[in-house]
Design an enzyme around this catalytic site. Structure first.
Site, PDB file in Angstrom:
ATOM      1  N   GLU A  35       3.979   1.735  14.142  1.00 32.40           N
ATOM      2  CA  GLU A  35       4.801   1.507  15.339  1.00 32.40           C
ATOM      3  C   GLU A  35       4.023   0.754  16.416  1.00 32.40           C
ATOM      4  O   GLU A  35       4.604   0.202  17.346  1.00 32.40           O
ATOM      5  CB  GLU A  35       5.348   2.827  15.891  1.00 32.40           C
ATOM      6  CG  GLU A  35       4.293   3.739  16.473  1.00 32.40           C
ATOM      7  CD  GLU A  35       4.880   5.029  17.074  1.00 32.40           C
ATOM      8  OE1 GLU A  35       5.896   4.947  17.768  1.00 32.40           O
ATOM      9  OE2 GLU A  35       4.306   6.104  16.830  1.00 32.40           O
ATOM     10  N   CYS A  52      -6.797  -7.172 -13.093  1.00 38.31           N
ATOM     11  CA  CYS A  52      -6.186  -6.218 -12.163  1.00 38.31           C
ATOM     12  C   CYS A  52      -6.110  -4.814 -12.742  1.00 38.31           C
ATOM     13  O   CYS A  52      -6.559  -3.849 -12.137  1.00 38.31           O
ATOM     14  CB  CYS A  52      -4.797  -6.732 -11.784  1.00 38.31           C
ATOM     15  SG  CYS A  52      -3.826  -5.553 -10.870  1.00 38.31           S
ATOM     16  N   TYR A 106     -14.458  -9.100  -0.403  1.00 38.95           N
ATOM     17  CA  TYR A 106     -13.564  -8.039  -0.881  1.00 38.95           C
ATOM     18  C   TYR A 106     -14.281  -7.048  -1.819  1.00 38.95           C
ATOM     19  O   TYR A 106     -14.349  -5.863  -1.555  1.00 38.95           O
ATOM     20  CB  TYR A 106     -12.471  -8.656  -1.760  1.00 38.95           C
ATOM     21  CG  TYR A 106     -11.185  -9.139  -1.185  1.00 38.95           C
ATOM     22  CD1 TYR A 106     -10.116  -8.281  -0.984  1.00 38.95           C
ATOM     23  CD2 TYR A 106     -10.986 -10.492  -0.948  1.00 38.95           C
ATOM     24  CE1 TYR A 106      -8.880  -8.752  -0.564  1.00 38.95           C
ATOM     25  CE2 TYR A 106      -9.759 -10.974  -0.529  1.00 38.95           C
ATOM     26  CZ  TYR A 106      -8.699 -10.106  -0.337  1.00 38.95           C
ATOM     27  OH  TYR A 106      -7.487 -10.584   0.054  1.00 38.95           O
ATOM     28  N   GLU A 112     -15.405  -3.283  -0.720  1.00 39.73           N
ATOM     29  CA  GLU A 112     -14.550  -2.198  -1.243  1.00 39.73           C
ATOM     30  C   GLU A 112     -15.376  -1.231  -2.094  1.00 39.73           C
ATOM     31  O   GLU A 112     -15.282  -0.011  -1.935  1.00 39.73           O
ATOM     32  CB  GLU A 112     -13.405  -2.783  -2.079  1.00 39.73           C
ATOM     33  CG  GLU A 112     -12.372  -3.516  -1.226  1.00 39.73           C
ATOM     34  CD  GLU A 112     -11.212  -4.080  -2.036  1.00 39.73           C
ATOM     35  OE1 GLU A 112     -10.169  -4.361  -1.437  1.00 39.73           O
ATOM     36  OE2 GLU A 112     -11.334  -4.240  -3.266  1.00 39.73           O
ATOM     37  N   LYS A 121      -9.999   0.109  -8.809  1.00 45.78           N
ATOM     38  CA  LYS A 121     -10.565   0.041  -7.456  1.00 45.78           C
ATOM     39  C   LYS A 121      -9.766   0.917  -6.493  1.00 45.78           C
ATOM     40  O   LYS A 121     -10.312   1.740  -5.758  1.00 45.78           O
ATOM     41  CB  LYS A 121     -10.567  -1.436  -7.008  1.00 45.78           C
ATOM     42  CG  LYS A 121     -11.096  -1.747  -5.634  1.00 45.78           C
ATOM     43  CD  LYS A 121     -10.118  -1.545  -4.502  1.00 45.78           C
ATOM     44  CE  LYS A 121      -8.828  -2.289  -4.625  1.00 45.78           C
ATOM     45  NZ  LYS A 121      -8.936  -3.714  -4.437  1.00 45.78           N
ATOM     46  N   HIS A 156       8.358   6.875  14.946  1.00 44.87           N
ATOM     47  CA  HIS A 156       7.364   7.722  15.583  1.00 44.87           C
ATOM     48  C   HIS A 156       7.265   9.043  14.853  1.00 44.87           C
ATOM     49  O   HIS A 156       8.295   9.570  14.409  1.00 44.87           O
ATOM     50  CB  HIS A 156       7.797   7.974  17.046  1.00 44.87           C
ATOM     51  CG  HIS A 156       6.745   8.643  17.855  1.00 44.87           C
ATOM     52  ND1 HIS A 156       5.549   8.022  18.172  1.00 44.87           N
ATOM     53  CD2 HIS A 156       6.700   9.881  18.393  1.00 44.87           C
ATOM     54  CE1 HIS A 156       4.815   8.853  18.897  1.00 44.87           C
ATOM     55  NE2 HIS A 156       5.479   9.988  19.045  1.00 44.87           N
ATOM     56  N   CYS A 178      -7.815  -4.328  -9.267  1.00 46.71           N
ATOM     57  CA  CYS A 178      -6.988  -3.591  -8.305  1.00 46.71           C
ATOM     58  C   CYS A 178      -6.787  -2.116  -8.656  1.00 46.71           C
ATOM     59  O   CYS A 178      -6.938  -1.246  -7.788  1.00 46.71           O
ATOM     60  CB  CYS A 178      -5.595  -4.214  -8.211  1.00 46.71           C
ATOM     61  SG  CYS A 178      -5.488  -5.964  -8.572  1.00 46.71           S
TER      62      CYS A 178
END
Ligand code: FAD
Ligand code: NAP
Length: 606
Positions: free
Chosen positions: A586, A168, A309, A313, A176, A581, A173
């Site tokens: 939302e 990671c 993935y 990516e 990346k 908002h 992660c």
């Protein structure tokens, strides 16, 4: 009164007498049932400890129920296994393992022989200092245990290597997401002109500067992990760990020097490494994600092989950084994910410059020119016929999945089972392997998710169960995740096709809509591209069983809704939730159109 934990005085009843006699004449006595998995687990434990035991299988004898009654009277415990050592009542499976983990069991076993049970160098040794291993080690040390972590990075075929922290931090992660961020900034620069920013200089991207910044940050994380281990008094060894016998490992350091250590409990957390294609030229000339994030030169025109993935990516940010990128897809995009969402994510990539070659696989890579980057010829063949195509690229990035690092760590020496086909280790719901003192966590687990927070959670909870008296297990259900493609795709729960398969089309309702993020309106970007849907189980109060969003910051959006799904959120509760908002998130509070209605969901404003 007998001392606590000791069996009460004899009872005149014949069955009770028999039970008492069994308990007193057998050093380790287990009242068991042949089909009971907990009984098997306890017997396995004594077997692994090399301790002889006697087991009476109550389901195999006529007076089994009477013996069970007698045990209930003697110990207030009806269930099996019911374990005794030297006349001391230990209890059932949980109590036996608790005694094993806190050392009481070993003491009891040692006393009768008038000798100490073997004392180990460590309470816990963890092989692998990545997301799972580090989390587990720190937690165990916090709970007062003597812990060692071994972490060793075998260099890639091109010689790339890195520091403490696992995939990671070093090659997953973190770099990346930072490269994804670099790509998003490029898009933001383009948008900024429409928001009034004026700049004259030519805007171009510098690969070396980006890599230097990212690698410096990773260096600081590597250092931070070392300091954290030292502060928690976890012993860290930069060495390759390998079992050589029960409770014993060999550690081999960079110079090839060997040292040996024993521990009462082991956790395997060795993670995975990129798989190669097994075709001529792949290991010699291609790179994987293990090389990409520290590549000292810009990769240039790139072919990415794979469609999950990692592949999508990497293809996404490389394209957004201005490179000419092609993805070679063997079958479908993002296998295992909702295919409607996967195709939409892919379509966005295509309209933003990524070329897809579908249903082809490389069969040979030939070097045409040396250089940084050099030039490679890729020969590929169709998966549907005999058609062969060729292409020239500066870099070929192989991203066709990852192999568990389990085949060379001596699992056979101690009898830990693994799936021979994929190298994954099966565990029970407590991350315990078939060898009771050996546990496994993270990417190497069979049938579990390969994600950093999953490995961390499993490692932390395992340490608490082993040494902190906790019984909380890792929950692998409803784990939210995000694919950081140029248009991020976040999800939690079931893909639509899986929900239909499990619950039936008639029992699910899908609500969906396109949405246009406010920040995209002024630059007039891609209306009717961002998309959200929820899948509800009609026969369970319209509970949300799948949530999918394709849009900017999908990771940030999905995290909160993941928590809501863990709490069992329903469509009604989502409708009652007041939105914030103006945000993209939302959209989930205002979804009114069902897919089954076929109504138009396109948007003309935010
Ligand atoms: P690892 O982190 O891989 O750690 C295992 C460690 O053990 C390694 O350091 C290894 O060198 C070492 N080791 C192996 N064998 C031995 C041995 N015999 N002796 C000593 N040491 C050994 N997950 C996310 O959640 N979000 C993301 O955005 C994400 N992006 C990713 C991007 C990429 C390109 C990749 C490849 C993965 C990504 N992941 C992501 C997945 C994530 O990195 C893994 O799920 C996670 O690192 C698994 O942790 P682990 O502890 O199981 O193994
Ligand atoms: P993966 O999910 O196992 O996908 C492998 C991909 O390679 C698939 O598209 C597969 O195609 C293709 N492939 C396999 N063999 C091939 C071959 N011989 N030729 C051509 N294509 C081939 O692997 P991954 O992308 O490396 O990801 C590994 C794990 O890391 C993931 O499961 C994920 O959990 C984790 N990860 C997470 C993130 C994140 O959270 N954002 C990011 C990256 C990685 P088929 O569909 O045809 O089999």
């Amino acid at each position: 009164m007998p001392p606590p934990g000791q069996v009460r005085l004899p009872d005149p009843d014949a069955v009770k007498l028999r039970v008492r006699s069994l308990i007193s004449t057998h050093w380790v006595m287990i009242f068991s049932k042949s089909y009971c998995p907990f009984c098997r687990k306890v017997k396995d434990l004594f077997h692994t400890l090399g301790v002889e035991y006697s087991a009476l299988e109550l389901d195999k004898i006529d007076d089994g129920p009477n013996i069970q009654e007698a045990l209930l009277e003697l110990t207030s415990q009806r269930t099996v296994p019911n374990v005794f050592i030297n006349g001391n009542h230990i209890g059932g499976c949980d109590q036996t393992f608790q005694a094993y983990h806190d050392g009481t069991l070993q003491k009891l076993l040692g006393n009768e022989k008038g000798e100490e049970m073997e004392s180990y160098d460590y309470d816990l040794i963890i092989i692998g200092g990545g997301s799972g291993g580090l989390a587990c080690s720190k937690e165990a040390a916090t709970l007062g245990k003597k812990v060692m972590v071994l972490d060793y990075v075998v260099p890639t075929p091109l010689g790339t290597t890195w520091g403490l922290g696992g995939t990671c931090v070093n090659v997953g992660c973190i770099p990346k997401k930072l490269m994804h961020q670099a790509a998003l900034l490029g898009q933001a620069l383009q948008d900024s002109r429409k928001f009034g920013w004026e700049y004259d200089q030519q805007v171009k991207h510098n690969w070396e500067t980006m890599v230097e910044g990212i690698q410096n940050y990773i260096g600081s994380l590597n250092w931070g992990y070392r300091v954290a281990l030292r502060e928690k008094t976890v012993t860290y060894l930069n060495a390759y760990g390998e079992f050589i016998g029960p409770h014993k490992i060999k550690a081999i350091n960079r110079k090839g020097q060997e040292t040996f250590y024993t521990a009462q409990t082991f956790v395997i957390a060795t993670g995975e490494r990129p798989r190669y294609l097994g075709i001529p030229g792949d290991k010699e000339y291609c790179i994987t994600s293990d090389d990409l994030f520290s590549l000292p030169y810009c990769p240039g025109k790139t072919l990415v092989v794979g469609a999950s993935y990692v592949a999508l990516e990497c293809a996404g940010f490389l394209t957004s950084l201005g490179l000419d990128v092609t993805v070679m897809v063997r079958s479908i995009l993002l296998r295992g994910f909702d295919q409607e969402m996967a195709e939409k994510a892919g379509a966005y990539m295509e309209t933003h410059g990524v070329k897809l070659i579908r249903k082809f696989v490389p069969i040979e890579i030939i070097k045409l020119e040396d250089g940084m980057p050099g030039k490679l010829k890729v020969i590929a063949k169709s998966t549907e016929g005999s058609q062969v195509i060729e292409g020239e690229y500066n870099t070929v990035l192989i991203a066709v999945g990852r192999d568990a690092c389990t085949r060379t760590i001596g699992l056979d020496k101690i009898g830990v089972k693994m799936n021979e086909t994929n190298g994954k280790i099966p565990v029970n719901d407590e991350e315990q392997t078939n060898v009771p003192y050996v546990y496994a966590i993270g990417d190497i687990l069979e049938g579990k998710l390969e994600l950093t927070p999953v490995a961390i959670q499993a490692g932390k909870l395992l340490a608490r169960r082993l040494f902190g008296g906790s019984s909380v297990k890792c929950d692998y259900v409803n784990v939210p995740t995000t694919v950081f493609t140029p248009l991020e795709y976040g999800c939690c729960g079931f893909p639509e096709e899986k929900a239909i398969e499990l619950f039936g089309q008639e029992n699910i309702e899908v609500y969906h809509t396109y949405f246009w993020p406010l920040e995209w309106t002024i630059p007039n970007r891609d209306n009717n591209t961002c998309y959200a849907k929820i899948i509800c189980n009609k026969i369970n109060d319209n509970r949300v069983i799948g949530l999918h969003v394709l849009g900017p910051n999908a990771g940030e959006i999905t995290q909160g809704f993941g928590a809501a799904m863990k709490c069992g959120i329903t469509k009604e509760l989502l409708d009652e939730t007041i939105g914030i908002h103006p945000t993209s998130a939302e959209v989930f509070t205002t979804m009114g159109i069902t897919k089954s209605s076929g109504k138009d969901i396109s948007q003309s404003g935010c």
